[in-house]
Write an enzyme that holds these catalytic residues in place. Structure first.
Site, mmCIF file in Angstrom:
data_model
loop_
_atom_site.group_PDB
_atom_site.id
_atom_site.type_symbol
_atom_site.label_atom_id
_atom_site.label_comp_id
_atom_site.label_asym_id
_atom_site.label_seq_id
_atom_site.Cartn_x
_atom_site.Cartn_y
_atom_site.Cartn_z
ATOM 1 N N ASP A 201 62.147 40.177 61.101
ATOM 2 C CA ASP A 201 61.819 41.586 61.345
ATOM 3 C C ASP A 201 61.171 41.759 62.723
ATOM 4 O O ASP A 201 60.491 40.864 63.212
ATOM 5 C CB ASP A 201 60.879 42.082 60.243
ATOM 6 C CG ASP A 201 60.822 43.606 60.189
ATOM 7 O OD1 ASP A 201 61.684 44.260 60.792
ATOM 8 O OD2 ASP A 201 59.894 44.137 59.543
ATOM 9 N N HIS B 184 68.373 43.431 68.581
ATOM 10 C CA HIS B 184 69.202 42.683 67.631
ATOM 11 C C HIS B 184 69.943 41.551 68.343
ATOM 12 O O HIS B 184 70.087 40.458 67.808
ATOM 13 C CB HIS B 184 70.202 43.612 66.934
ATOM 14 C CG HIS B 184 69.538 44.659 66.083
ATOM 15 N ND1 HIS B 184 68.508 44.371 65.228
ATOM 16 C CD2 HIS B 184 69.756 46.002 65.972
ATOM 17 C CE1 HIS B 184 68.116 45.483 64.614
ATOM 18 N NE2 HIS B 184 68.854 46.487 65.057
ATOM 19 N N LEU C 145 73.048 21.142 56.479
ATOM 20 C CA LEU C 145 72.195 22.295 56.182
ATOM 21 C C LEU C 145 73.029 23.327 55.441
ATOM 22 O O LEU C 145 74.171 23.594 55.805
ATOM 23 C CB LEU C 145 71.682 22.927 57.499
ATOM 24 C CG LEU C 145 70.951 24.261 57.363
ATOM 25 C CD1 LEU C 145 69.535 24.061 56.812
ATOM 26 C CD2 LEU C 145 70.865 24.993 58.709
HETATM 27 C C1 IPE Z 1 64.098 43.893 56.103
HETATM 28 O O1 IPE Z 1 63.653 44.482 57.269
HETATM 29 C C2 IPE Z 1 65.553 43.579 56.189
HETATM 30 C C3 IPE Z 1 65.974 42.635 57.224
HETATM 31 C C4 IPE Z 1 65.213 41.970 58.039
HETATM 32 C C5 IPE Z 1 67.391 42.417 57.299
HETATM 33 P P1 IPE Z 1 63.391 46.046 57.390
HETATM 34 O O2 IPE Z 1 62.797 46.254 58.724
HETATM 35 O O3 IPE Z 1 64.628 46.809 57.081
HETATM 36 O O4 IPE Z 1 62.318 46.287 56.229
HETATM 37 P P2 IPE Z 1 61.430 47.567 55.880
HETATM 38 O O5 IPE Z 1 62.368 48.678 55.576
HETATM 39 O O6 IPE Z 1 60.590 47.879 57.085
HETATM 40 O O7 IPE Z 1 60.606 47.153 54.714
HETATM 41 C C1 IPE Z 2 65.050 43.453 61.733
HETATM 42 O O1 IPE Z 2 64.498 44.149 62.799
HETATM 43 C C2 IPE Z 2 66.563 43.405 61.807
HETATM 44 C C3 IPE Z 2 67.248 44.189 60.784
HETATM 45 C C4 IPE Z 2 66.701 44.852 59.816
HETATM 46 C C5 IPE Z 2 68.698 44.207 60.863
HETATM 47 P P1 IPE Z 2 64.251 45.710 62.741
HETATM 48 O O2 IPE Z 2 65.477 46.393 63.266
HETATM 49 O O3 IPE Z 2 63.840 46.116 61.384
HETATM 50 O O4 IPE Z 2 63.057 45.873 63.755
HETATM 51 P P2 IPE Z 2 61.841 46.872 63.646
HETATM 52 O O5 IPE Z 2 61.170 46.641 62.335
HETATM 53 O O6 IPE Z 2 62.401 48.250 63.778
HETATM 54 O O7 IPE Z 2 60.972 46.496 64.817
HETATM 55 MG MG MG Z 3 61.995 46.304 60.504
#
Ligand code: IPE
Ligand code: IPE
Ligand code: MG
Length: 250
Positions: free
Chosen positions: A19, A36, A131
């Site tokens: 995240d 990303h 792995l």
């Molecule tokens: C969780 O991250 C899903 C992934 C990392 C793929 P999110 O950023 O979507 O989670 P919430 O919505 O903040 O809990």
């Molecule tokens: C996690 O990073 C990746 C996915 C959920 C695909 P985020 O896109 O949720 O990044 P933040 O939380 O907005 O910084």
């Molecule tokens: Mg996020």
């Protein structure tokens, strides 16, 4: 009782919520998608470190949650494209390094080309043993438990199983990744301290580790820090500390 008698310090399965990509990009005045893309580089590094330094058997990465469809259509589309390109570019290399690739989640919702790429990657790497690498995509822990319950209900309907024969173990056998050990360590980057519907059942006795690092900044050193924290913990699985220490001496 579930089979939770794994050695206290062995790290066989690592599960990660990657995240913070969006915030990483924003800090640099870049579009979220740049985060990303940078996140993909952190995925590469993490896989390499799991294979080369840590000798981890199973790595499960949360790639796209069942709730992530709620994001703007443009971001969802770009994420699909990135996933597809990554599969195209990386699978051959992963295969050469003995990595088995699997994708868990409700895959029917993905574009057919992506589904085909996933099936091809899984078939190519099926017999690899260095792995086991799992991408959770359109995955939700509640969906996983629901699909497992449905499979058991179908067995009951067919007369192959009686409802009183349903046990934790029978349900666990129907979940995604049933053939693999449950996660020993769960890492979430990005500072949030929640599970966001990741492997709900499988994380019942996992050690949790949260870090404020944003996922694109995660590297081999950050992984080492998480593992150092893990190795200092005492996994008691309901027992007392004295019991666990006794077992370690045995
Ligand atoms: C969780 O991250 C899903 C992934 C990392 C793929 P999110 O950023 O979507 O989670 P919430 O919505 O903040 O809990
Ligand atoms: C996690 O990073 C990746 C996915 C959920 C695909 P985020 O896109 O949720 O990044 P933040 O939380 O907005 O910084
Ligand atoms: Mg996020």
């Amino acid at each position: 009782m579930a089979d939770n008698n794994s050695n206290t310090k062995t790290l066989r399965h690592l599960a990660i919520i990657m995240d913070g990509n969006g915030r990483w990009a924003r800090k640099r005045f870049l579009p979220r998608f740049a985060g990303h893309r940078a996140g993909l580089e952190a995925v590469r590094k993490t896989i390499k470190s799991c294979v080369d330094d840590q000798k981890i058997e199973v790595l499960t990465l949360f790639t796209f949650s069942s709730e992530n469809w709620r994001r703007p259509a443009e971001e969802v589309g770009l994420l699909m494209k990135l996933f597809m390109t990554a599969l195209d570019n990386e699978v051959k290399k992963l295969h050469e390094r003995g990595v088995r690739v699997r994708v868990i989640g409700e895959l029917d919702a993905f574009p057919p080309e992506l589904q085909q790429r996933i099936a091809a990657a899984e078939a190519l790497t099926e017999n690899n043993t260095t792995l086991s690498l799992n991408f959770a995509a359109n995955y939700g822990g509640r969906w996983d438990i629901t699909q497992a319950a449905r499979k058991l209900a179908e067995q009951v309907e067919r007369g192959e199983l009686r409802s009183e024969e349903i046990t934790e173990q029978k349900l666990a056998q129907m979940l995604c990744l049933a053939d693999l050990p449950e996660p020993d360590l769960f890492i979430r980057t990005g500072g949030e301290q929640r599970v966001s519907n990741f492997l709900l059942w499988q994380l019942a006795y996992t050690e949790y580790y949260f870090t404020d690092l944003l996922w694109p900044d995660f590297n081999a050193d950050s992984l080492q820090q998480a593992i150092d924290s893990f190795s200092k913990r005492e996994r008691r699985f309901g027992r007392t500390s004295e019991q666990v220490k006794g077992e370690d001496d045995a």
